[in-house]
Design a protein around this motif. Structure first.
Motif, PDB file in Angstrom:
ATOM      1  N   PRO A  45       0.607  -1.461  -0.126  1.00 29.57           N
ATOM      2  CA  PRO A  45       0.088  -0.113   0.012  1.00 29.57           C
ATOM      3  C   PRO A  45       0.842   1.137   0.167  1.00 29.57           C
ATOM      4  N   TRP A  46       0.342   2.380  -0.155  1.00 32.70           N
ATOM      5  CA  TRP A  46       1.036   3.586  -0.489  1.00 32.70           C
ATOM      6  C   TRP A  46       1.704   4.220   0.854  1.00 32.70           C
ATOM      7  N   TRP A  47       1.215   3.692   2.130  1.00 33.86           N
ATOM      8  CA  TRP A  47       1.842   4.060   3.093  1.00 33.86           C
ATOM      9  C   TRP A  47       2.818   3.288   3.700  1.00 33.86           C
ATOM     10  N   ASP A  48       3.366   2.105   3.074  1.00 34.15           N
ATOM     11  CA  ASP A  48       4.386   1.229   3.096  1.00 34.15           C
ATOM     12  C   ASP A  48       5.404   1.724   2.067  1.00 34.15           C
ATOM     13  N   LEU A  49       6.066   2.845   2.147  1.00 36.77           N
ATOM     14  CA  LEU A  49       6.942   3.353   1.110  1.00 36.77           C
ATOM     15  C   LEU A  49       7.749   2.345   0.520  1.00 36.77           C
ATOM     16  N   PRO A  50       8.667   1.488   1.344  1.00 33.08           N
ATOM     17  CA  PRO A  50       9.550   0.619   0.779  1.00 33.08           C
ATOM     18  C   PRO A  50       8.996  -0.405  -0.158  1.00 33.08           C
ATOM     19  N   SER A  51       7.779  -0.858   0.163  1.00 30.69           N
ATOM     20  CA  SER A  51       7.086  -1.893  -0.698  1.00 30.69           C
ATOM     21  C   SER A  51       6.254  -1.186  -1.864  1.00 30.69           C
ATOM     22  N   TYR A  52       5.787  -0.170  -1.420  1.00 33.31           N
ATOM     23  CA  TYR A  52       5.107   0.621  -2.471  1.00 33.31           C
ATOM     24  C   TYR A  52       6.092   1.084  -3.710  1.00 33.31           C
ATOM     25  N   ARG A  53       7.253   1.239  -3.478  1.00 29.35           N
ATOM     26  CA  ARG A  53       8.016   1.584  -4.506  1.00 29.35           C
ATOM     27  C   ARG A  53       8.347   0.395  -5.465  1.00 29.35           C
ATOM     28  N   LYS A  54       8.367  -0.689  -5.005  1.00 33.84           N
ATOM     29  CA  LYS A  54       8.644  -1.777  -5.756  1.00 33.84           C
ATOM     30  C   LYS A  54       7.572  -2.381  -6.353  1.00 33.84           C
TER      31      LYS A  54
END
Length: 631
Positions: A45-54
């Motif tokens: 999700p958008w609030w989890d930036l490390p995973s959202y960038r991938k």
């Protein structure tokens, strides 16, 4: 004599051969070769930036090749998520930015360019996006006027009548479409109207995404039989279908079965029965072969063991198909169409669409006719500002010149409410009316009837008389009832100023609806922008001269600054008050809004400059939306 007879015979024979050759060439052919679609998605999700960038990429269509001849109807079967709709989107070139399309589409052996997809295929979506208050005949007539330029009114009327007759709609020609609020024609008739709208452009290839969804079994059967009749009239019809009746087994010319994005089978109905029997999957007696074969090729995801077993079974069937004579013959047909020495031209839809001004005029007439029949909607649009004016008049009752009785405070309050509330009524109109028009505009623009910004312009022209009349009713009641400055010229200035925030509220909402899909987010955004504009630009909460320099600069970007200055000058200039240090209205103007008297005309110009600026922003917004949806 014998020589002349011989030459005549040869000429007739050659002519007949040529006619046979060209008639054979007139039969259209649609081929797709190695179609693949890849979809990129965010990991988190958008609030989890490390995973959202991938991002991760999954394949939702894998190496699909089909071939359909003119006069045939291809039914694409498969369970939910099998890739049926994605295949239609890939054929019609409607894969968006989030997906990557590989493979090629050929018509009559000619490769289609991406920009040609829209002009070649007619696509009937799963949902019927139709204007509720128009009749069937009016719906088709406006569609014909948007797509056919060189036809006279009589020719368009005949074409519409022919389309209604072809789809058995003549008996409901003068019935309204209907919607959720009031009844109209049936679901099957709505579906036939959607199909008729596409037939007006004389397409040779028609794609339909689950046209039987939401219909009872008898109506669904009638729709498919009707589509088969359309195919027999020298058209190619490709339809995705969910749970067809067994009676339709002989209706489809070709059957395709998909699972997990793979083409498991594509061939004639008789070939399907033999193929699955050879694979060891017999269709039991008295069972629907469609249901049985879709079950055999579906993947059961209820648990990992069942998923692995059913996936292996599906993969075995797909592998058997790719090594079968059915698949080999289809590839040979595709190769034959590509290798033919003389290829017929691509059968594009009718390209006789009118010019930009004519399209906007048709869209305006259609919008006005549809919305003007909503009597409650028209009544609310005209009376909502008046109802708010009744509340204001009830609380203020009558303005006074005695400051101890609130003479200055009441006038400033009236000005604040006039500027602050009118954008909200405009916003509510747009949020209630425009999303339905936007959905229709998205579909019709993808069909090539017009660009989205033209629909935006038609909507803007349609709201102007309603806005002017609504604001005039509001100001005529409020201004004279509560006793504002009793001067006719000032009344017209007051009305002209209040009109702009009302129109700006609706225009700004429509502009944001062009790039933001959710109306609730737009509703919140416009409300916050209006509040911020009042705080920064009006000078009511804090004097503009006492605000930080940044906010003073920002105030010039708000319409509230100019409208408040204009209304302050219009109301207070020349007034005399009693029981107050400030006895003249001019003193209040000079203290709160220095230089406002000298800027009166300039403020009017700058205030009304917001309207063309928002028009330009709206056109850009819908051009961006057009580009996003198209690519």
């Amino acid at each position: 004599f014998l020589l002349c007879l011989l030459l005549t015979t040869l000429a007739v024979l050659g002519l007949s051969l040529n006619l046979h050759f060209f008639s054979a060439q007139a039969s259209e052919q649609l081929s797709t070769l190695h179609m693949c679609v890849y979809l990129s998605e965010r990991l988190g999700p958008w609030w989890d930036l490390p995973s959202y960038r991938k991002k991760w990429t999954r394949q939702i269509l894998n190496d699909v090749s089909i071939h359909v001849d003119s006069g045939q109807i291809l039914g694409i079967l498969g369970n939910s998520g099998s890739g049926k709709t994605t295949l239609l989107d890939a054929i019609s070139g409607r894969i968006g930015n989030s997906g990557t399309l590989l493979g090629e589409v050929f018509i009559n052996g000619r490769k289609l360019k991406r920009e040609e997809y829209q002009d070649c295929f007619s696509y009937v979506l799963q949902s019927d996006n139709l204007l509720s208050y128009l009749t069937v005949e009016e719906t088709l007539t406006y569609t014909a006027q948007l797509s056919l330029r060189k036809h006279s009114d009589d020719a368009i009327k005949k074409k519409v009548s022919a389309a209604m007759a072809e789809l058995s709609l003549s008996h409901v020609a003068h019935s309204v479409i209907g919607g959720r609020i009031f009844p109209g024609i049936s679901g099957g008739e709505k579906r036939r109207v959607s199909i008729a709208c596409q037939l007006l452009q004389d397409p040779k290839v028609i794609l339909l995404d689950e046209p039987t969804t939401g219909l009872d079994s008898m109506t669904a059967n009638q729709i498919v039989v009707l589509l088969a009749e359309l195919a027999r009239r020298d058209r190619i019809v490709i339809v995705t279908i969910h749970q067809p009746r067994s009676e339709l087994f002989r209706v489809f010319t070709r059957i395709a079965i998909m699972s997990r994005g793979e083409l498991v089978f594509c061939g004639q109905p008789e070939e399907m029965v033999n193929f699955f029997s050879q694979c060891g999957y017999e269709c039991p007696e008295y069972c629907n072969p469609f249901d049985i074969y879709v079950d055999f090729t579906s993947v059961d995801t209820r648990n990992s063991e069942r998923e692995a077993a059913t996936f292996n079974r599906m993969h075995e069937i797909a592998s058997s198909y790719q090594t079968s004579d059915i698949y080999t013959r289809m590839l040979a047909k595709i190769d034959q169409s590509l290798q033919q020495p003389v290829k017929p031209p691509i059968p594009f839809k009718s390209k006789e669409s009118p010019g930009v001004a004519a399209k906007i005029e048709v869209l305006l007439r259609r919008t006005v006719r549809n919305l003007s029949r909503d009597r409650m909607g028209v009544l609310m649009r005209l009376s909502q500002n008046l109802i708010y004016g009744l509340f204001l008049a009830f609380f203020v009752m009558r303005l006074d010149l005695d400051v101890s009785k609130g003479a200055i405070q009441d006038r400033i309050g009236i000005i604040y409410q006039s500027i602050g509330a009118s954008p909200y009524t405009g916003m509510l109109n747009a949020v209630a009316l425009f999303p339905a028009l936007r959905a229709i505009g998205d579909q019709e623009s993808q069909d090539g009837l017009y660009s989205k910004w033209q629909m935006f312009m038609a909507y803007v022209f349609h709201i102007l008389p309603f806005s002017i009349l609504s604001v005039c009713i509001f100001t005529s009641f409020l201004y004279w009832t509560i006793g504002m400055n009793p001067d006719t010229l000032r009344f017209f200035c007051y009305t002209a100023v209040v009109l702009v925030p009302h129109i700006v509220g609706e225009l700004l909402t429509v502009v944001l609806l062009g790039v933001v899909q959710d109306p609730n987010m737009v509703n919140t955004g416009v409300a916050l922008l209006n509040i911020a504009g009042i705080l920064v630009g009006s000078g009511f909460l804090r004097s503009t001269q006492q605000m930080p320099q940044v906010f003073q600069w920002l105030s010039y970007l708000t319409f509230q600054k100019y409208s408040c200055e204009l209304l302050i000058v219009t109301e207070f200039y020349g007034l005399s008050f009693s029981s107050c240090v400030v006895t003249e209205g001019n003193q209040l103007i000079d203290q709160g809004y220095p230089g406002a008297l000298s800027r009166y005309t300039l403020d009017f110009v700058l205030l009304y400059a917001f309207l063309p600026a928002l028009l330009v922003l709206g056109i850009l917004s819908f051009k961006i939306r057009d580009r996003i949806n198209r690519h």
